[in-house]
Scaffold this motif. Structure first.
Motif, mmCIF file in Angstrom:
data_model
loop_
_atom_site.group_PDB
_atom_site.id
_atom_site.type_symbol
_atom_site.label_atom_id
_atom_site.label_comp_id
_atom_site.label_asym_id
_atom_site.label_seq_id
_atom_site.Cartn_x
_atom_site.Cartn_y
_atom_site.Cartn_z
ATOM 1 N N ARG A 91 36.097 34.498 28.424
ATOM 2 C CA ARG A 91 36.040 35.293 29.323
ATOM 3 C C ARG A 91 35.079 36.422 29.928
ATOM 4 N NH1 ARG A 91 40.518 39.911 28.830
ATOM 5 N NH2 ARG A 91 38.734 40.654 28.330
ATOM 6 N N ASP A 92 34.681 36.593 29.074
ATOM 7 C CA ASP A 92 33.364 37.899 29.376
ATOM 8 C C ASP A 92 31.976 37.406 29.208
ATOM 9 O OD1 ASP A 92 35.549 39.456 28.736
ATOM 10 O OD2 ASP A 92 35.202 40.455 27.269
ATOM 11 N N ALA A 93 32.000 36.076 28.825
ATOM 12 C CA ALA A 93 30.994 35.540 28.834
ATOM 13 C C ALA A 93 30.814 34.964 30.233
ATOM 14 C CB ALA A 93 30.892 34.736 27.712
ATOM 15 N N PHE A 94 31.989 34.372 31.055
ATOM 16 C CA PHE A 94 32.001 33.137 32.404
ATOM 17 C C PHE A 94 31.444 34.940 33.499
ATOM 18 C CE2 PHE A 94 34.258 33.596 36.319
ATOM 19 C CZ PHE A 94 33.600 32.358 36.547
ATOM 20 N N TRP A 95 32.441 36.167 33.019
ATOM 21 C CA TRP A 95 32.045 36.929 33.724
ATOM 22 C C TRP A 95 30.432 37.928 34.080
ATOM 23 C CZ3 TRP A 95 34.530 37.434 38.119
ATOM 24 C CH2 TRP A 95 36.299 37.532 37.785
ATOM 25 N N GLN A 96 29.443 37.773 32.595
ATOM 26 C CA GLN A 96 28.444 38.190 32.932
ATOM 27 C C GLN A 96 27.513 37.564 33.567
ATOM 28 O OE1 GLN A 96 27.179 40.101 29.991
ATOM 29 N NE2 GLN A 96 25.106 39.544 29.086
ATOM 30 N N LYS A 97 28.072 35.482 32.839
ATOM 31 C CA LYS A 97 26.879 34.450 33.584
ATOM 32 C C LYS A 97 26.984 34.730 35.063
ATOM 33 C CE LYS A 97 26.825 29.615 33.314
ATOM 34 N NZ LYS A 97 26.937 29.328 34.806
ATOM 35 N N ARG A 98 28.383 34.163 36.088
ATOM 36 C CA ARG A 98 28.274 34.832 36.583
ATOM 37 C C ARG A 98 28.037 36.325 37.852
ATOM 38 N NH1 ARG A 98 28.882 30.268 38.760
ATOM 39 N NH2 ARG A 98 29.747 30.882 40.720
ATOM 40 N N ARG A 99 28.323 37.228 36.909
ATOM 41 C CA ARG A 99 27.579 38.438 37.890
ATOM 42 C C ARG A 99 26.318 38.279 37.812
ATOM 43 N NH1 ARG A 99 32.331 41.839 35.551
ATOM 44 N NH2 ARG A 99 34.032 41.571 36.309
ATOM 45 N N ALA A 100 25.368 37.792 37.272
ATOM 46 C CA ALA A 100 23.627 38.060 37.405
ATOM 47 C C ALA A 100 23.889 36.768 38.210
ATOM 48 C CB ALA A 100 23.668 37.859 35.333
ATOM 49 N N LEU A 101 24.140 35.916 37.659
ATOM 50 C CA LEU A 101 23.990 34.547 38.761
ATOM 51 C C LEU A 101 23.852 35.342 40.289
ATOM 52 C CD1 LEU A 101 23.408 32.025 39.190
ATOM 53 C CD2 LEU A 101 25.745 31.232 39.487
ATOM 54 N N MET A 102 25.068 35.886 40.541
ATOM 55 C CA MET A 102 24.974 36.012 41.850
ATOM 56 C C MET A 102 24.441 37.255 42.435
ATOM 57 S SD MET A 102 27.104 33.635 43.618
ATOM 58 C CE MET A 102 26.954 34.365 44.486
ATOM 59 N N ARG A 103 24.214 37.875 41.597
ATOM 60 C CA ARG A 103 22.240 39.012 41.824
ATOM 61 C C ARG A 103 21.261 38.691 42.329
ATOM 62 N NH1 ARG A 103 25.141 42.063 38.178
ATOM 63 N NH2 ARG A 103 23.953 41.233 35.719
ATOM 64 N N ARG A 104 21.487 37.411 41.547
ATOM 65 C CA ARG A 104 19.598 36.749 41.611
ATOM 66 C C ARG A 104 19.830 35.551 43.017
ATOM 67 N NH1 ARG A 104 20.465 35.336 36.251
ATOM 68 N NH2 ARG A 104 20.876 32.762 36.633
ATOM 69 N N ARG A 105 21.303 35.407 43.115
ATOM 70 C CA ARG A 105 21.089 34.568 44.421
ATOM 71 C C ARG A 105 21.026 35.368 45.614
ATOM 72 N NH1 ARG A 105 20.315 29.044 43.170
ATOM 73 N NH2 ARG A 105 21.552 28.850 45.264
ATOM 74 N N ARG A 106 21.857 35.836 45.859
ATOM 75 C CA ARG A 106 22.147 37.066 47.054
ATOM 76 C C ARG A 106 20.508 38.266 46.923
ATOM 77 N NH1 ARG A 106 27.419 39.625 45.217
ATOM 78 N NH2 ARG A 106 29.073 37.821 46.163
ATOM 79 N N ALA A 107 19.527 37.868 46.033
ATOM 80 C CA ALA A 107 18.379 38.551 46.317
ATOM 81 C C ALA A 107 17.120 37.433 46.342
ATOM 82 C CB ALA A 107 17.688 39.000 44.386
ATOM 83 N N GLY A 108 17.825 36.755 46.824
ATOM 84 C CA GLY A 108 17.168 35.009 46.874
ATOM 85 C C GLY A 108 16.126 34.679 46.546
ATOM 86 N N ARG A 109 16.917 34.964 44.748
ATOM 87 C CA ARG A 109 16.213 33.992 43.935
ATOM 88 C C ARG A 109 16.437 33.248 43.325
ATOM 89 N NH1 ARG A 109 15.648 39.431 42.031
ATOM 90 N NH2 ARG A 109 17.212 39.076 39.747
#
Length: 233
Positions: free
Chosen positions: A215-233
């Motif tokens: 569960r915690d791995a999922f949250w960290q992975k998804r939050r990091a991914l969304m930060r990158r996507r919203r930053a256009g990376r």
């Protein structure tokens, strides 16, 4: 559709490879309000993997030569590029969408319908994008953590995205149901074969707390991914 069950192993693999650490930000409160139900589904998914998915993937690896398995993986990866192209475009990422389209066209022609990955050596590497990320870029909130039967770790937004992703998976449009489900099964077994040894590593690393670890791995992975996507990376 091919994300079935294997999502648990894939998330664990990301954690064990260093993309998520034991210092991961835990999910508290509203992040996991459905924990009792989620844990039951988690146990069901683990049992299904243990008695069906992993043995089938083991047999597939044992019976299929590596060059043929690589061709199967490349073929399904080429089909998956359709989903990536659509979502890159929906996120307004014209450049990446164009490069992913070029990759798909090169592999579909020179690569014999994607059986050979010609594009990567030509400087067109694979990327990933799904409707879950697209909804996040559009401002849709993730919602609480949920464990989906068969599909594994998710949140409400990604669960909706998963359903939308199925419409970009070409086997969905096969008119013969047996061919459609057979192709889904082949996609699943192929993906599970990439993570045959991660289950043991997960149990060793999680030390009896597999549910919390995943569960915690999922949250960290998804939050990091969304930060990158919203930053256009």
């Amino acid at each position: 559709m091919a994300r079935t069950g294997v999502a648990v192993i894939m998330v664990a693999a990301m954690a064990l490879s260093g993309c998520a650490t034991t210092a991961m930000r835990p999910a508290h409160g509203a992040d996991d309000p459905l924990k009792p139900m989620n844990k039951k589904i988690f146990v069901f998914n683990e049992h299904l993997d243990r008695v069906l998915l992993k043995p089938t993937a083991d047999a597939y690896v044992g019976m299929t030569p590596l060059p043929l398995r690589r061709g199967v993986s490349d073929f399904f990866a080429n089909l998956d590029d359709i989903r990536v192209i659509i979502n890159e475009a929906l996120e307004g990422r014209g450049g990446p969408a164009a490069l992913e389209t070029a990759r798909f066209l090169v592999n579909s022609t020179l690569g014999l319908l994607g059986v050979i990955d010609v594009a990567t050596p030509l400087g067109l590497p694979a990327h990933n994008a799904g409707f879950g990320e697209t909804l996040g870029v559009w401002g849709v909130r993730s919602g609480p953590y949920i464990v989906l039967p068969l599909f594994g770790p998710s949140d409400v937004r990604d669960a909706i995205g998963l359903g939308l992703d199925s419409f970009t998976n070409p086997p969905t449009y096969l008119s013969d149901p047996s061919a459609m489900w057979g192709t889904y099964g082949a996609q699943l077994v192929n993906k599970r074969s990439h993570y045959l040894h991660q289950g043991l590593l997960l149990r060793l690393a999680a030390a009896g707390h597999e549910y919390t670890f995943v569960r915690d791995a999922f949250w960290q992975k998804r939050r990091a991914l969304m930060r990158r996507r919203r930053a256009g990376r």
